[in-house]
Design a protein around this motif. Structure first.
Motif, PDB file in Angstrom:
ATOM      1  N   ARG A  87       1.887  -0.299 -14.046  1.00 27.38           N
ATOM      2  CA  ARG A  87       2.757   0.836 -14.351  1.00 27.38           C
ATOM      3  C   ARG A  87       2.479   1.356 -15.753  1.00 27.38           C
ATOM      4  NH1 ARG A  87       7.159   1.049 -17.276  1.00 27.38           N
ATOM      5  NH2 ARG A  87       7.685  -1.170 -17.213  1.00 27.38           N
ATOM      6  N   LYS A  88       2.382   0.452 -16.705  1.00 30.59           N
ATOM      7  CA  LYS A  88       2.128   0.866 -18.084  1.00 30.59           C
ATOM      8  C   LYS A  88       0.744   1.492 -18.234  1.00 30.59           C
ATOM      9  CE  LYS A  88       5.404  -1.861 -20.580  1.00 30.59           C
ATOM     10  NZ  LYS A  88       5.648  -2.434 -21.882  1.00 30.59           N
ATOM     11  N   ARG A  89      -0.249   0.912 -17.558  1.00 27.95           N
ATOM     12  CA  ARG A  89      -1.599   1.504 -17.612  1.00 27.95           C
ATOM     13  C   ARG A  89      -1.606   2.902 -17.030  1.00 27.95           C
ATOM     14  NH1 ARG A  89      -3.946  -3.803 -16.414  1.00 27.95           N
ATOM     15  NH2 ARG A  89      -3.680  -3.310 -14.236  1.00 27.95           N
ATOM     16  N   SER A  90      -0.726   3.135 -16.056  1.00 25.44           N
ATOM     17  CA  SER A  90      -0.638   4.459 -15.438  1.00 25.44           C
ATOM     18  C   SER A  90       0.163   5.426 -16.292  1.00 25.44           C
ATOM     19  CB  SER A  90       0.008   4.345 -14.053  1.00 25.44           C
ATOM     20  OG  SER A  90      -0.801   3.561 -13.209  1.00 25.44           O
ATOM     21  N   GLY A  91       0.834   4.904 -17.324  1.00 26.89           N
ATOM     22  CA  GLY A  91       1.610   5.766 -18.210  1.00 26.89           C
ATOM     23  C   GLY A  91       2.959   6.166 -17.651  1.00 26.89           C
ATOM     24  N   TRP A  92       3.492   5.372 -16.723  1.00 25.86           N
ATOM     25  CA  TRP A  92       4.755   5.701 -16.074  1.00 25.86           C
ATOM     26  C   TRP A  92       5.893   4.852 -16.607  1.00 25.86           C
ATOM     27  CZ3 TRP A  92       2.020   4.811 -10.825  1.00 25.86           C
ATOM     28  CH2 TRP A  92       1.180   5.890 -10.535  1.00 25.86           C
ATOM     29  N   SER A  93       7.071   5.424 -16.639  1.00 27.43           N
ATOM     30  CA  SER A  93       8.277   4.662 -16.930  1.00 27.43           C
ATOM     31  C   SER A  93       8.696   3.954 -15.639  1.00 27.43           C
ATOM     32  CB  SER A  93       9.402   5.595 -17.387  1.00 27.43           C
ATOM     33  OG  SER A  93       9.791   6.437 -16.309  1.00 27.43           O
TER      34      SER A  93
ATOM     35  N   GLU B  66      -4.882  -7.408  -4.980  1.00 25.37           N
ATOM     36  CA  GLU B  66      -5.091  -7.228  -6.408  1.00 25.37           C
ATOM     37  C   GLU B  66      -3.786  -7.285  -7.205  1.00 25.37           C
ATOM     38  OE1 GLU B  66      -8.834  -4.568  -7.303  1.00 25.37           O
ATOM     39  OE2 GLU B  66      -7.657  -3.648  -5.677  1.00 25.37           O
ATOM     40  N   LEU B  67      -2.667  -7.102  -6.535  1.00 29.53           N
ATOM     41  CA  LEU B  67      -1.369  -7.224  -7.199  1.00 29.53           C
ATOM     42  C   LEU B  67      -1.060  -8.678  -7.557  1.00 29.53           C
ATOM     43  CD1 LEU B  67       0.738  -4.795  -4.986  1.00 29.53           C
ATOM     44  CD2 LEU B  67      -0.014  -4.397  -7.337  1.00 29.53           C
TER      45      LEU B  67
ATOM     46  N   LYS C 145      13.316 -10.685  -8.333  1.00 31.35           N
ATOM     47  CA  LYS C 145      13.380 -10.272  -6.920  1.00 31.35           C
ATOM     48  C   LYS C 145      11.980 -10.062  -6.374  1.00 31.35           C
ATOM     49  CE  LYS C 145      17.978  -8.498  -6.888  1.00 31.35           C
ATOM     50  NZ  LYS C 145      18.874  -7.413  -6.616  1.00 31.35           N
ATOM     51  N   TRP C 146      11.895 -10.004  -5.061  1.00 31.83           N
ATOM     52  CA  TRP C 146      10.654  -9.849  -4.327  1.00 31.83           C
ATOM     53  C   TRP C 146      10.683  -8.521  -3.590  1.00 31.83           C
ATOM     54  CZ3 TRP C 146       6.324 -12.282  -4.913  1.00 31.83           C
ATOM     55  CH2 TRP C 146       5.339 -12.263  -3.926  1.00 31.83           C
ATOM     56  N   VAL C 147       9.530  -7.976  -3.276  1.00 29.20           N
ATOM     57  CA  VAL C 147       9.462  -6.709  -2.548  1.00 29.20           C
ATOM     58  C   VAL C 147       9.059  -6.945  -1.098  1.00 29.20           C
ATOM     59  CG1 VAL C 147       8.938  -5.320  -4.577  1.00 29.20           C
ATOM     60  CG2 VAL C 147       7.077  -6.288  -3.270  1.00 29.20           C
ATOM     61  N   SER C 148       9.408  -5.999  -0.267  1.00 30.66           N
ATOM     62  CA  SER C 148       9.038  -6.072   1.144  1.00 30.66           C
ATOM     63  C   SER C 148       7.546  -5.786   1.302  1.00 30.66           C
ATOM     64  CB  SER C 148       9.835  -5.038   1.944  1.00 30.66           C
ATOM     65  OG  SER C 148       9.387  -3.728   1.606  1.00 30.66           O
ATOM     66  N   PRO C 149       6.970  -6.156   2.436  1.00 28.54           N
ATOM     67  CA  PRO C 149       5.560  -5.809   2.677  1.00 28.54           C
ATOM     68  C   PRO C 149       5.314  -4.299   2.606  1.00 28.54           C
ATOM     69  CG  PRO C 149       6.261  -7.489   4.221  1.00 28.54           C
ATOM     70  CD  PRO C 149       7.503  -7.033   3.483  1.00 28.54           C
ATOM     71  N   ALA C 150       6.267  -3.505   3.093  1.00 25.53           N
ATOM     72  CA  ALA C 150       6.101  -2.048   3.049  1.00 25.53           C
ATOM     73  C   ALA C 150       6.046  -1.550   1.606  1.00 25.53           C
ATOM     74  CB  ALA C 150       7.244  -1.363   3.795  1.00 25.53           C
ATOM     75  N   THR C 151       6.883  -2.122   0.749  1.00 26.47           N
ATOM     76  CA  THR C 151       6.876  -1.734  -0.668  1.00 26.47           C
ATOM     77  C   THR C 151       5.600  -2.199  -1.343  1.00 26.47           C
ATOM     78  OG1 THR C 151       9.287  -1.742  -0.750  1.00 26.47           O
ATOM     79  CG2 THR C 151       8.128  -1.913  -2.852  1.00 26.47           C
ATOM     80  N   MET C 152       5.111  -3.359  -0.956  1.00 28.30           N
ATOM     81  CA  MET C 152       3.841  -3.833  -1.518  1.00 28.30           C
ATOM     82  C   MET C 152       2.714  -2.863  -1.185  1.00 28.30           C
ATOM     83  SD  MET C 152       3.135  -7.848  -1.391  1.00 28.30           S
ATOM     84  CE  MET C 152       4.684  -8.699  -1.551  1.00 28.30           C
ATOM     85  N   LEU C 153       2.723  -2.362   0.033  1.00 26.22           N
ATOM     86  CA  LEU C 153       1.708  -1.377   0.423  1.00 26.22           C
ATOM     87  C   LEU C 153       1.836  -0.098  -0.402  1.00 26.22           C
ATOM     88  CD1 LEU C 153       1.724  -1.800   4.308  1.00 26.22           C
ATOM     89  CD2 LEU C 153      -0.152  -2.349   2.744  1.00 26.22           C
ATOM     90  N   LYS C 154       3.083   0.345  -0.626  1.00 25.01           N
ATOM     91  CA  LYS C 154       3.301   1.544  -1.447  1.00 25.01           C
ATOM     92  C   LYS C 154       2.808   1.323  -2.873  1.00 25.01           C
ATOM     93  CE  LYS C 154       7.464   3.154   0.930  1.00 25.01           C
ATOM     94  NZ  LYS C 154       8.920   3.375   0.773  1.00 25.01           N
ATOM     95  N   LEU C 155       3.099   0.144  -3.423  1.00 23.00           N
ATOM     96  CA  LEU C 155       2.651  -0.168  -4.784  1.00 23.00           C
ATOM     97  C   LEU C 155       1.129  -0.146  -4.870  1.00 23.00           C
ATOM     98  CD1 LEU C 155       5.167  -3.013  -5.587  1.00 23.00           C
ATOM     99  CD2 LEU C 155       4.874  -0.922  -6.949  1.00 23.00           C
ATOM    100  N   ALA C 156       0.491  -0.803  -3.927  1.00 20.20           N
ATOM    101  CA  ALA C 156      -0.974  -0.833  -3.926  1.00 20.20           C
ATOM    102  C   ALA C 156      -1.534   0.581  -3.811  1.00 20.20           C
ATOM    103  CB  ALA C 156      -1.477  -1.711  -2.779  1.00 20.20           C
TER     104      ALA C 156
ATOM    105  N   VAL D 258      -0.049   3.514  -4.671  1.00 14.78           N
ATOM    106  CA  VAL D 258       0.214   4.325  -5.852  1.00 14.78           C
ATOM    107  C   VAL D 258      -0.666   3.907  -7.035  1.00 14.78           C
ATOM    108  CG1 VAL D 258       2.151   3.061  -6.921  1.00 14.78           C
ATOM    109  CG2 VAL D 258       2.088   5.532  -7.030  1.00 14.78           C
ATOM    110  N   PHE D 259      -1.028   2.616  -7.101  1.00 14.55           N
ATOM    111  CA  PHE D 259      -1.906   2.142  -8.165  1.00 14.55           C
ATOM    112  C   PHE D 259      -3.379   2.197  -7.763  1.00 14.55           C
ATOM    113  CE2 PHE D 259       1.897  -0.590  -9.446  1.00 14.55           C
ATOM    114  CZ  PHE D 259       2.289   0.280 -10.446  1.00 14.55           C
ATOM    115  N   ARG D 260      -3.651   2.621  -6.531  1.00  9.85           N
ATOM    116  CA  ARG D 260      -5.015   2.691  -6.001  1.00  9.85           C
ATOM    117  C   ARG D 260      -5.698   1.329  -6.043  1.00  9.85           C
ATOM    118  NH1 ARG D 260      -5.684   8.263  -8.863  1.00  9.85           N
ATOM    119  NH2 ARG D 260      -4.999   9.604  -7.194  1.00  9.85           N
TER     120      ARG D 260
END
Length: 105
Positions: free
Chosen positions: A18-24, A67-68, A47-58, A60-62
Motif C-alpha cells: 500500500r505504501k509503495r503504491s502511495g495509497w492511504s 506474493e502477499l 484479523k484475516w481476509v477472505s479468499p475473495a479479498t486476497m484476490l482483490k488485494l493481489a 490491485v497490487f498487480r
C-alpha cells in the motif's frame, strides 16, 4: 511459522504494498471495498481476509496471491531502506510527469 506470525506477515506485506503504491488506508480500503478499521486490523495482524479479498488485494497490487506471503526480510534493514527510498523517488517522479502531461491513469 504459526498462525499469528502468518497474520502479521500478510498484514506487513499489505501495508508495504500500500505504501509503495502511495495509497492511504482509506484509498486502499475503497479500492477493495473494505472498511478502514478492518484494513487497519489486517495490517496489524489482528484479523484475516477472505479468499475473495486476497484476490482483490493481489489484483490491485498487480501481484500473484502467493506474493502477499513472501517475507520481506530477504534484504538487510539498510538495503530495505534504500529500496524503499528508491521506490518513493520513482513514484514521486512518475506523479510529476503525469501531472505535467496530464496523463490519466
Amino acid at each position: 511459522m504459526n498462525e499469528k506470525e502468518l497474520y502479521k506477515l500478510l498484514g506487513a506485506n499489505i501495508k508495504s504494498c500500500r505504501k509503495r503504491s502511495g495509497w492511504s488506508q482509506a484509498e486502499l480500503a475503497e479500492r477493495i471495498n473494505l472498511s478502514v478499521n478492518f484494513l487497519s486490523d489486517v495490517e496489524t495482524g489482528k484479523k484475516w481476509v477472505s479468499p475473495a479479498t486476497m484476490l482483490k488485494l493481489a489484483e490491485v497490487f498487480r501481484l500473484e496471491v502467493y506474493e502477499l506471503f513472501k517475507p520481506e526480510k530477504m534484504f538487510s534493514d539498510r538495503s530495505q531502506k534504500l529500496l524503499s527510498k528508491y521506490t518513493e523517488d520513482v513514484v514521486c517522479a512518475v506523479q510529476k510527469v503525469r501531472q505535467k502531461y496530464r496523463v490519466v491513469k
